[in-house]
Design an enzyme around this catalytic site. Structure first.
Site, PDB file in Angstrom:
ATOM      1  N   ASP A  77      65.702  -4.289 -25.237  1.00  0.00           N
ATOM      2  CA  ASP A  77      66.177  -3.654 -26.510  1.00  0.00           C
ATOM      3  C   ASP A  77      67.433  -4.508 -26.770  1.00  0.00           C
ATOM      4  O   ASP A  77      68.498  -4.490 -25.865  1.00  0.00           O
ATOM      5  CB  ASP A  77      66.848  -2.096 -26.200  1.00  0.00           C
ATOM      6  CG  ASP A  77      67.401  -1.565 -27.454  1.00  0.00           C
ATOM      7  OD1 ASP A  77      68.151  -2.339 -28.012  1.00  0.00           O
ATOM      8  OD2 ASP A  77      66.885  -0.305 -27.847  1.00  0.00           O
ATOM      9  N   HIS A  78      67.183  -5.399 -27.412  1.00  0.00           N
ATOM     10  CA  HIS A  78      68.621  -6.499 -27.618  1.00  0.00           C
ATOM     11  C   HIS A  78      69.710  -6.126 -27.934  1.00  0.00           C
ATOM     12  O   HIS A  78      70.895  -6.761 -27.364  1.00  0.00           O
ATOM     13  CB  HIS A  78      67.964  -7.507 -28.417  1.00  0.00           C
ATOM     14  CG  HIS A  78      68.163  -7.425 -30.002  1.00  0.00           C
ATOM     15  ND1 HIS A  78      67.101  -6.541 -30.738  1.00  0.00           N
ATOM     16  CD2 HIS A  78      69.032  -7.848 -30.909  1.00  0.00           C
ATOM     17  CE1 HIS A  78      67.646  -6.629 -31.957  1.00  0.00           C
ATOM     18  NE2 HIS A  78      68.854  -7.256 -32.184  1.00  0.00           N
ATOM     19  N   LYS A 114      74.163  -6.786 -26.418  1.00  0.00           N
ATOM     20  CA  LYS A 114      75.449  -7.383 -27.193  1.00  0.00           C
ATOM     21  C   LYS A 114      76.652  -7.123 -26.567  1.00  0.00           C
ATOM     22  O   LYS A 114      76.906  -6.006 -26.110  1.00  0.00           O
ATOM     23  CB  LYS A 114      75.120  -6.649 -28.692  1.00  0.00           C
ATOM     24  CG  LYS A 114      74.013  -6.873 -29.442  1.00  0.00           C
ATOM     25  CD  LYS A 114      74.188  -6.346 -30.825  1.00  0.00           C
ATOM     26  CE  LYS A 114      72.942  -6.387 -31.731  1.00  0.00           C
ATOM     27  NZ  LYS A 114      73.033  -7.214 -32.908  1.00  0.00           N
ATOM     28  N   HIS A 123      67.399   0.976 -30.633  1.00  0.00           N
ATOM     29  CA  HIS A 123      68.745   0.764 -30.766  1.00  0.00           C
ATOM     30  C   HIS A 123      69.813   1.732 -31.112  1.00  0.00           C
ATOM     31  O   HIS A 123      70.642   1.914 -30.532  1.00  0.00           O
ATOM     32  CB  HIS A 123      68.814  -0.381 -32.081  1.00  0.00           C
ATOM     33  CG  HIS A 123      67.994  -1.687 -32.095  1.00  0.00           C
ATOM     34  ND1 HIS A 123      67.690  -2.119 -31.100  1.00  0.00           N
ATOM     35  CD2 HIS A 123      67.450  -2.085 -32.965  1.00  0.00           C
ATOM     36  CE1 HIS A 123      66.606  -3.113 -31.049  1.00  0.00           C
ATOM     37  NE2 HIS A 123      66.455  -3.112 -32.431  1.00  0.00           N
ATOM     38  N   LYS A 157      76.018  -6.070 -43.796  1.00  0.00           N
ATOM     39  CA  LYS A 157      75.626  -5.943 -42.523  1.00  0.00           C
ATOM     40  C   LYS A 157      76.624  -5.348 -41.473  1.00  0.00           C
ATOM     41  O   LYS A 157      77.859  -6.124 -41.209  1.00  0.00           O
ATOM     42  CB  LYS A 157      75.181  -7.583 -41.975  1.00  0.00           C
ATOM     43  CG  LYS A 157      74.549  -7.749 -40.504  1.00  0.00           C
ATOM     44  CD  LYS A 157      73.457  -7.292 -40.240  1.00  0.00           C
ATOM     45  CE  LYS A 157      73.022  -7.351 -38.763  1.00  0.00           C
ATOM     46  NZ  LYS A 157      72.030  -6.590 -38.357  1.00  0.00           N
TER      47      LYS A 157
HETATM   48  C1  BG6 Z   1      65.269  -5.657 -34.604  1.00  0.00           C
HETATM   49  C2  BG6 Z   1      64.285  -4.931 -35.898  1.00  0.00           C
HETATM   50  O1  BG6 Z   1      64.952  -4.780 -33.476  1.00  0.00           O
HETATM   51  O2  BG6 Z   1      66.418  -5.554 -35.230  1.00  0.00           O
HETATM   52  C3  BG6 Z   1      64.794  -5.450 -37.140  1.00  0.00           C
HETATM   53  O3  BG6 Z   1      62.923  -4.983 -35.387  1.00  0.00           O
HETATM   54  C4  BG6 Z   1      66.294  -5.698 -37.418  1.00  0.00           C
HETATM   55  O4  BG6 Z   1      64.036  -4.856 -38.242  1.00  0.00           O
HETATM   56  C5  BG6 Z   1      66.992  -6.276 -36.425  1.00  0.00           C
HETATM   57  O5  BG6 Z   1      66.537  -6.630 -38.567  1.00  0.00           O
HETATM   58  C6  BG6 Z   1      68.484  -6.293 -36.384  1.00  0.00           C
HETATM   59  O6  BG6 Z   1      69.100  -6.869 -35.350  1.00  0.00           O
HETATM   60  P1  BG6 Z   1      70.583  -7.458 -35.340  1.00  0.00           P
HETATM   61  O7  BG6 Z   1      70.795  -8.072 -33.720  1.00  0.00           O
HETATM   62  O8  BG6 Z   1      70.482  -8.393 -36.169  1.00  0.00           O
HETATM   63  O9  BG6 Z   1      71.519  -6.298 -35.720  1.00  0.00           O
END
Ligand code: BG6
Length: 494
Positions: free
Chosen positions: A181-182, A186, A244, A350
């Site tokens: 889960d990236h 962070k 997330h 964003k």
């Molecule tokens: C991904 C989603 O897991 O996370 C995308 O599939 C989304 O739809 C992205 O844009 C957002 O990641 P970050 O790191 O740019 O906030």
């Protein structure tokens, strides 16, 4: 990195994730000395490519996306020599045997002791077959450890996730499965835990006696871009919510673990997920969850099309591109404190941000003299700024009686990612070292689906509650109304 090194087998090596995130991450780890010389990457995909072409792809991706750039004196060739390519049909067991012998050669060349990391940047439908073939092809027979790294989505609901998990578990034990889960990679998401548990002035206030509500915003300006096909089957709830968003809730709400061991940390996180109050029925969902889809709008003078006009989106799609929810964590610490969460595409900014809104102090003293006290806020900014911000009341300088809100701002960076390791760098580094703290364990995934499935089930019953919002706006009015009913409001993102 563990001093042993590893052969990293990257499935999906010609895909977008590899190009945007993984190659740049390998390079930064290498440049920072976190990837010793004892590693090799075998890029695997279907299309034919020579080693040289593959190395050229890697270089291009690094030029475009990496935070480190190959300089004049940089030994690029030495780095590139760690990369190999193999064209493979993932249903061809013989191909896996050849892959095994290539991995064996690289084991020797780079002295990695038989350690292997299999990174599946692939569609989840393929995870099961690839795992079986890894085993059948002998790739798990080397000396050393064998770990599987996989990307989301992990299933579509609890049932499909269970099935997927069973397929993986036929080959890999849970402790060798690293579910990415990236968001957990962070910098500031990890910092939530550190700031909470290392500071005397936060933790004592971290409960329902002092906190009024917590707000988590994961907003995006982009639409669905080229991913309409995938996105339409997922929607905001599955794309950002199940993973997330709920992971952010766990970071805010978890109890301090007794030791900083991956299982101890994840034990605490799963308790939060299991304590989240499940919505009772469709009516309960309607009261507490708002969903929306963007229609044509504009941002900064630029016209933006609606979701239904996006590529690969079916004409009458009812997929949500926004959702907001009121979540309760029904344990002793959080009883009665709403966690308001919202995420959406085509919002005005964003931003990834968590706001902790504190309860007000008794206002009698200052109210009597007609002062308007502002609420105390603690804000974790994850993106685009990284830092922590505290808003409190103080006397206006020089004035006798005026009280004004002031802010104390701790800022890590002035923009996205300057010198902060990318999430993927940390996560790859952790996976190779065998630290699974910031990967999601199966019981976390299951508990998250259990929560999300109730919402999805209610939404399947009827679409009456699906709202629209103009692209470039902050989402449906109903999301604001949901907080107003409780006497709360969304704090604007910073
Ligand atoms: C991904 C989603 O897991 O996370 C995308 O599939 C989304 O739809 C992205 O844009 C957002 O990641 P970050 O790191 O740019 O906030």
């Amino acid at each position: 990195l563990s001093p042993d090194g590893a052969v990293i087998v990257l499935f999906g090596a010609t895909g977008d994730l590899a190009r945007r995130k993984l190659f740049p991450a390998f390079y930064s780890l290498y440049r920072e000395g976190k990837l010793s010389d004892r590693f090799a990457v075998v890029g695997v995909a279907r299309r034919p490519r020579t080693d040289e072409q593959f190395q050229e792809d890697v270089l291009e991706s690094i030029r475009e996306f990496a935070r480190h750039q190959p300089g004049e004196d940089d030994d690029w060739d030495a780095f590139a020599s760690h990369f190999r390519y193999m064209s493979l049909d993932i249903h061809d067991l013989d191909g896996f045997r050849r892959l095994n012998s290539l991995a064996g050669q690289l084991d020797e060349t780079f002295a990695v002791g038989g350690n292997r990391l299999f990174y599946l940047a692939l569609a989840p439908e393929l995870f099961g077959d690839v795992s079986l073939n890894l085993k059948g092809g002998g790739l798990l027979d080397s000396a050393g450890w064998h770990r599987l790294v996989i990307e989301k989505p992990f299933g579509y609901d609890l049932e499909s996730a269970e099935k997927l998990n069973e397929e993986l578990r036929r080959v890999f034990p849970e402790e060798d499965i690293y579910r990415i889960d990236h968001y957990l990679g962070k910098e500031m998401v990890q910092n939530i835990e550190v700031i909470r548990f290392t500071n005397a002035f936060f933790e004592p206030l971290w409960n329902n006696r002092y906190i009024s509500n917590i707000q988590i915003t994961l907003s995006e300006t982009v639409g669905v871009e080229e991913r309409g096909g995938y996105y339409d089957t997922a929607g905001a709830l599955r794309d950002m919510g199940q993973n997330h968003m709920l992971q952010m809730v766990t970071m805010m709400a978890m109890e301090p673990p007794s030791v900083l061991h991956p299982e101890a940390v994840r034990d605490e996180k799963v308790k939060v997920l299991k304590s989240m109050r499940l919505y009772k029925d469709a009516e309960d969902v309607r009261r507490n969850v708002v969903r929306g889809q963007y229609v044509a709008g504009e941002s900064k003078g630029k016209a933006l099309r609606g979701y239904l006009e996006e590529d690969k989106v079916p004409e009458h799609s009812t997929t949500e591109t926004y959702f907001a929810a009121k979540i309760f964590v029904d344990n002793f610490r959080w009883a009665g404190v709403p966690f308001y969460v919202r995420t959406g595409k085509r919002l005005p900014a964003k931003a990834t941000e968590v706001v902790v809104e504190f309860k007000n102090v008794p206002e009698n003293v200052y109210l009597a003299s007609k002062h308007q006290l502002q609420t105390n806020l603690l804000v974790f900014r994850v993106n685009p700024m990284e830092g922590v911000y505290i808003k409190f009341n103080a006397k206006a300088p020089g004035s006798e009686e005026r009280i004004v809100p002031v802010a104390m701002d701790f800022c890590h960076s002035n923009g996205v990612g300057i010198n902060t390791p990318e999430a993927y760098e940390r996560l790859i580094h952790d996976a190779v070292r065998g630290d699974s703290t910031y990967f999601t364990r199966w019981d976390e995934v299951a508990a998250a689906w259990r929560f999300v499935d109730r919402i999805a089930a209610a939404w399947r019953e009827s679409n009456d509650d699906l709202q629209t919002y103009p692209a470039g706006s902050w989402g449906p009015e109903a999301a604001a109304a949901m907080l107003e009913r409780e006497g709360h409001r969304w704090w604007p993102v910073n």
